[in-house]
Write an enzyme that holds these catalytic residues in place. Structure first.
Site, PDB file in Angstrom:
ATOM      1  N   PHE A 123      55.647  78.833 -33.283  1.00 42.46           N
ATOM      2  CA  PHE A 123      56.126  77.470 -32.470  1.00 42.46           C
ATOM      3  C   PHE A 123      54.923  76.668 -31.946  1.00 42.46           C
ATOM      4  CE2 PHE A 123      58.564  75.031 -29.463  1.00 42.46           C
ATOM      5  CZ  PHE A 123      59.469  74.545 -30.403  1.00 42.46           C
ATOM      6  N   ASP A 188      57.526  85.878 -26.614  1.00 42.72           N
ATOM      7  CA  ASP A 188      58.458  84.825 -26.665  1.00 42.72           C
ATOM      8  C   ASP A 188      59.902  85.154 -27.246  1.00 42.72           C
ATOM      9  OD1 ASP A 188      59.627  82.264 -26.920  1.00 42.72           O
ATOM     10  OD2 ASP A 188      57.809  81.305 -26.997  1.00 42.72           O
ATOM     11  N   TYR A 213      68.522  77.200 -23.800  1.00 40.88           N
ATOM     12  CA  TYR A 213      69.449  76.293 -24.403  1.00 40.88           C
ATOM     13  C   TYR A 213      69.580  76.415 -25.793  1.00 40.88           C
ATOM     14  CZ  TYR A 213      64.681  74.686 -25.258  1.00 40.88           C
ATOM     15  OH  TYR A 213      63.422  74.249 -25.890  1.00 40.88           O
ATOM     16  N   LYS A 214      69.172  77.628 -26.366  1.00 42.08           N
ATOM     17  CA  LYS A 214      69.384  77.844 -27.824  1.00 42.08           C
ATOM     18  C   LYS A 214      70.615  79.017 -27.916  1.00 42.08           C
ATOM     19  CE  LYS A 214      64.794  76.936 -29.078  1.00 42.08           C
ATOM     20  NZ  LYS A 214      63.451  77.405 -29.273  1.00 42.08           N
ATOM     21  N   ARG A 363      67.179  74.407 -41.927  1.00 40.29           N
ATOM     22  CA  ARG A 363      67.449  75.565 -41.148  1.00 40.29           C
ATOM     23  C   ARG A 363      68.774  75.618 -40.707  1.00 40.29           C
ATOM     24  NH1 ARG A 363      64.195  76.727 -35.531  1.00 40.29           N
ATOM     25  NH2 ARG A 363      65.540  74.668 -34.789  1.00 40.29           N
TER      26      ARG A 363
END
Ligand SMILES: *Cc1c(COP(=O)(O)O)cnc(C)c1O
Length: 403
Positions: A123, A188, A213-214, A363
């Protein structure tokens, strides 16, 4: 073998022990939401809690602080239950990016690594943090490919689940290799927490960060978290000396001395509203149970891949995610040369919400707390119809600002 009919999907939903959790979230309309790996849904409990907290603020004003001030620790302990950490090993604060910066700085100061390592396909924010610190500290930066060597003197940032491919790493095995080699790993967990077992403490992991928040459903801009293994906490220092990390915060005349334990990684005033949402989201996840969530993530992604093979492969799609469920998180990347246009068409013509990750992936995230088997079935059926008709070609081929 996964059955391909809608009746098969309905039967899987009927047998799903997590099915009741779907009703614990807000569903404002009947769009099929397959982007919970980017921004999770709003839990009803969180909506109520935020309303109550707004009322508290209105009534109590500054007198509310004694009840609010420990929110980073309370929320951190709720996250600890989801990622296999012990109480007191996790603190919720700042963004993932800032937490990563803090831990990389702390590890550089304590361990004097020669090389900072990130994966080439990591990321971007993780790579950027390392790039900036490598330049400032005059350290070598290495971007690793598929082969990850772990060597003495390396400080490595690794995602447990890759944000684009969805590939799941064996955290315990990699940590054991790093320990044997004398390398430091900062994990991570952004795309892993709430979807797959993490098991930080059992693996002996030293350091980790992640966002909420995922799959933890804490809402847009909710604070991230950091984990430091218990025995290491007092050997590391945050590069940001702030009053919330100070040993005796309200003895304001004193010089800085870091608080004992995980609180030393706080900097300034905590975002109380966001932390309440983190706590609720993590609690709901823990209630469902990580093992059950992972089992459902596998079942949903297996269905998606089976439907891809039957319906989408003939239309030019390929699977960009490992086919072995042991190597997969809770999303599937479907690759296609016209992925951007297909993503737009899915959103605007088919009421299916995926996201696009360049250069060529649609995705599709299947958050196991609230995604149904019929959602996967219907989304892929609509995707097939749309691409078979060429409906996506009506959309501009240039990606927009937020993808
Ligand atoms: C989502 C995500 C982040 C988010 O970072 P923020 O600081 O919260 O914007 C970081 N790293 C990875 C791997 C992610 O997937």
């Amino acid at each position: 073998m996964v059955g391909l009919t809608r009746a098969d999907a309905e039967a899987a939903d009927a047998a799903d022990p997590l099915a009741p959790f779907r009703d614990r979230f807000v569903h404002a309309d009947d769009r099929i939401y397959l982007d919970g790996n980017s921004l999770g849904r709003l839990p009803l409990a969180t909506r109520d809690r935020l309303q109550a907290l707004a009322a508290e603020w209105g009534e109590q004003l500054v007198g509310g602080w004694p009840a609010w001030i420990d929110a980073p620790v309370t929320a951190g302990d709720a996250i600890a239950a989801v990622i296999g950490a012990r109480p007191g090993e996790v603190i919720a604060c700042d963004s993932t990016t800032v937490n990563l910066y803090k831990l990389v700085c702390a590890a550089i100061a304590a361990r004097s690594p020669r090389v900072l390592v990130a994966e080439r396909h990591e990321f971007p924010t993780d790579r950027y943090v390392l790039e900036g610190l490598a330049a400032r500290e005059e350290l070598e930066l290495r971007l690793a490919g598929a082969e990850l060597e772990l060597r003495r003197g390396e400080l490595v940032v690794l995602s447990q689940v890759n944000y684009r491919s969805g590939e799941l790493r064996d955290l315990a095995a990699v940590q054991a290799r790093a320990d044997a080699a004398g390398a430091t790993v900062i994990w991570d967990l952004s795309h892993a927490a709430g979807a797959v077992p993490v098991g930080l403490h059992a693996a002996g992991a030293e350091l980790a960060v992640g966002c909420t928040y995922k799959y933890l459903n804490a809402g847009p801009g909710a604070p991230g978290y950091l984990y430091v293994r218990e025995d290491l906490q007092d050997t590391l220092r945050s590069p940001i000396q702030g009053w919330f990390g100070q040993a005796d915060q309200f003895a304001m005349e004193r010089d800085y001395a870091p608080h004992a334990g995980i609180r030393r990684f706080l900097a300034g005033t905590p975002p109380v509203m966001g932390l309440a949402a983190v706590e609720e989201g993590a609690r709901l996840t823990a209630e469902a149970g990580v093992a059950a969530l992972h089992a459902k993530a596998i079942a949903l992604t297996e269905r998606m891949i089976a439907l891809h093979d039957a319906w989408l492969a003939p239309l030019g799609f390929t699977v960009g995610t490992p086919r072995d469920p042991a190597l997969r998180g809770s999303h599937v990347a479907l690759r296609h040369p016209e992925a951007w246009q297909i993503t737009r068409a899915l959103i605007e013509r088919a009421s299916v919400i995926p996201d696009f990750r360049g250069p060529d992936s649609v995705r599709l995230g299947v958050a196991p707390l609230y995604t149904r088997h019929v959602d996967v079935h219907d989304a892929l059926q609509r995707l097939r119809e749309l691409v078979a008709l060429g409906a996506h070609r009506e959309f501009d081929a240039t990606p927009g600002r937020v993808t």
